[in-house]
Design a protein around this motif. Structure first.
Motif, PDB file in Angstrom:
ATOM      1  N   UNK A  82      11.439  -7.263  10.349  1.00  0.00           N
ATOM      2  CA  UNK A  82      11.447  -5.837  10.676  1.00  0.00           C
ATOM      3  C   UNK A  82      10.087  -5.205  10.357  1.00  0.00           C
ATOM      4  N   UNK A  83       9.720  -4.238  11.147  1.00  0.00           N
ATOM      5  CA  UNK A  83       8.479  -3.511  10.909  1.00  0.00           C
ATOM      6  C   UNK A  83       8.642  -2.540   9.755  1.00  0.00           C
ATOM      7  N   UNK A  84       7.544  -2.270   9.088  1.00  0.00           N
ATOM      8  CA  UNK A  84       7.549  -1.243   8.045  1.00  0.00           C
ATOM      9  C   UNK A  84       7.423   0.119   8.724  1.00  0.00           C
ATOM     10  N   UNK A  85       8.495   0.870   8.689  1.00  0.00           N
ATOM     11  CA  UNK A  85       8.529   2.141   9.399  1.00  0.00           C
ATOM     12  C   UNK A  85       7.845   3.229   8.576  1.00  0.00           C
ATOM     13  N   UNK A  86       6.928   3.960   9.212  1.00  0.00           N
ATOM     14  CA  UNK A  86       6.246   5.084   8.575  1.00  0.00           C
ATOM     15  C   UNK A  86       5.904   6.103   9.655  1.00  0.00           C
ATOM     16  N   UNK A  87       5.616   7.346   9.296  1.00  0.00           N
ATOM     17  CA  UNK A  87       5.270   8.371  10.289  1.00  0.00           C
ATOM     18  C   UNK A  87       4.075   7.941  11.141  1.00  0.00           C
ATOM     19  N   UNK A  88       4.109   8.342  12.415  1.00  0.00           N
ATOM     20  CA  UNK A  88       3.053   7.946  13.347  1.00  0.00           C
ATOM     21  C   UNK A  88       1.684   8.447  12.890  1.00  0.00           C
ATOM     22  N   UNK A  89       1.633   9.668  12.376  1.00  0.00           N
ATOM     23  CA  UNK A  89       0.352  10.234  11.936  1.00  0.00           C
ATOM     24  C   UNK A  89      -0.226   9.441  10.765  1.00  0.00           C
ATOM     25  N   UNK A  90       0.652   9.016   9.864  1.00  0.00           N
ATOM     26  CA  UNK A  90       0.201   8.217   8.717  1.00  0.00           C
ATOM     27  C   UNK A  90      -0.330   6.864   9.171  1.00  0.00           C
ATOM     28  N   UNK A  91       0.384   6.234  10.107  1.00  0.00           N
ATOM     29  CA  UNK A  91      -0.055   4.937  10.628  1.00  0.00           C
ATOM     30  C   UNK A  91      -1.416   5.053  11.305  1.00  0.00           C
TER      31      UNK A  91
END
Length: 342
Positions: A33-42
């Motif tokens: 599974x991918x490590x989910x984080x906010x798009x702006x943070x990524x």
């Protein structure tokens, strides 16, 4: 819309969301599974790390070109800086692969995963070995200035640098032999990039590749510091007196003292950035490196590789001058290698 149709639509949406979180959506049962984080943070992480990586590669490439091209820079100390710049260049290059692990997914396969870690280990070890050689070089230059030209010759430095890289490659190929024989044997799912090192072997590697060399570096530079301070006090106390010719010859050159200060800063920054890397290695029953545990310490090491050329630019006028010649393409002119850089 009927209740059955609504349920079906909800199921499809949940399934799509679940697949979006997988490294390989087509492999539902075996994908990580991918490590989910906010798009702006990524996006911020990608931009920052990509900038550091590009800057590291560019600055160290300038160091490599400068020392390799200009004959006036072909000194024993600069040969050691060249070795350090080569390792820093590869660190910046490997950082592009580390960026791939930000979301917890490795997309290049198990073989590339183990090769990535092997190169990371070799480069780290070679960098530390080069730091030891730099410390020895400064120790002889400051503490035994009369013997420096005879003891530290370009040929000996070249042999020592080559041995440093060869030994690093050989030792870490043995250390990671199990991972090399069967890449991906410790991965729990597809898309993971993990290697495991036996505790005893890992501990021996830490002693030989870090604790031992760091001890040598600290002892030698403490000796250099003591000698430099005592000589500075002696010069101040006898500044108005007539010194003998022998005293003048024994005292190290001002350029040697300046080089010792500059390289001392390089070593201090190096140790500060590298210590967390090996502190992480000492935790757990086995020495386990993966994206989550190594991301911070590896990025800190990468930052150090970017800082080294900045330190050179601050302390060494020849580096600033050589950058100007390279950027303006004057380096392409015939006989540019003979340019007065110092």
């Amino acid at each position: 819309m009927t209740s059955s149709a609504a349920s079906c639509l909800l199921f499809l949406r949940m399934k799509a969301l679940e697949e979006a979180e997988l490294c390989f959506p087509q492999l539902l049962n075996s994908s990580c599974r991918k490590a989910m984080r906010p798009h702006s943070e990524s996006m911020l992480i990608y931009i920052v790390l990509s900038s550091i990586s590009l800057l590291t590669v560019t600055l160290n490439l300038l160091v490599i070109i400068s020392i390799s091209h200009f004959k006036q820079l072909h000194t024993t100390t600069n040969l050691l800086l060249l070795s350090l710049a080569v390792s820093d260049f590869f660190v910046g290059f490997l950082m592009f692969f580390q960026i791939m692990l930000i979301d917890g997914c490795w997309l290049l396969g198990d073989l590339m995963c183990i090769l990535y870690y092997v190169l990371d280990f070799i480069i780290t070890s070679a960098s530390i070995g080069t730091m030891v050689l730099i410390s020895v070089d400064r120790y002889v230059a400051i503490c035994e200035p009369l013997h420096y030209p005879n003891k530290v010759t370009p040929k000996r430095v070249q042999v020592c640098v080559c041995l440093c890289w060869i030994c690093s490659a050989f030792l870490h190929s043995l250390l990671l032999n199990n991972n090399l024989v069967q890449p991906g044997r410790y991965n729990s799912c597809i898309g993971e990039c993990v290697i495991v090192i036996n505790y005893i072997a890992g501990l021996a590697d830490i002693v030989l590749s870090f604790i031992g060399p760091v001890t040598v570096i600290i002892v030698l530079y403490m000796r250099v510091f003591v000698v430099a301070v005592s000589q500075a006090r002696a010069m101040r106390s006898h500044i108005a007196a007539v010194t003998s010719q022998r005293t003048v010859k024994v005292a190290p050159k001002k350029s040697e003292m300046k080089a010792a200060r500059a390289l001392g800063v390089v070593i201090v920054v190096f140790l500060v950035c590298l210590c967390p890397y090996f502190c992480v290695s000492l935790t757990g029953q086995d020495t386990l490196f993966n994206a989550s545990t190594a991301a911070f310490v590896i990025c800190l090491f990468y930052l150090n590789s970017c800082l080294n050329p900045v330190i050179y630019a601050f302390f060494y006028p020849w580096f600033r001058k050589s950058i100007k010649i390279i950027v303006t393409l004057k380096i392409l002119q015939p006989g540019s290698c003979q340019t007065n850089i110092m």
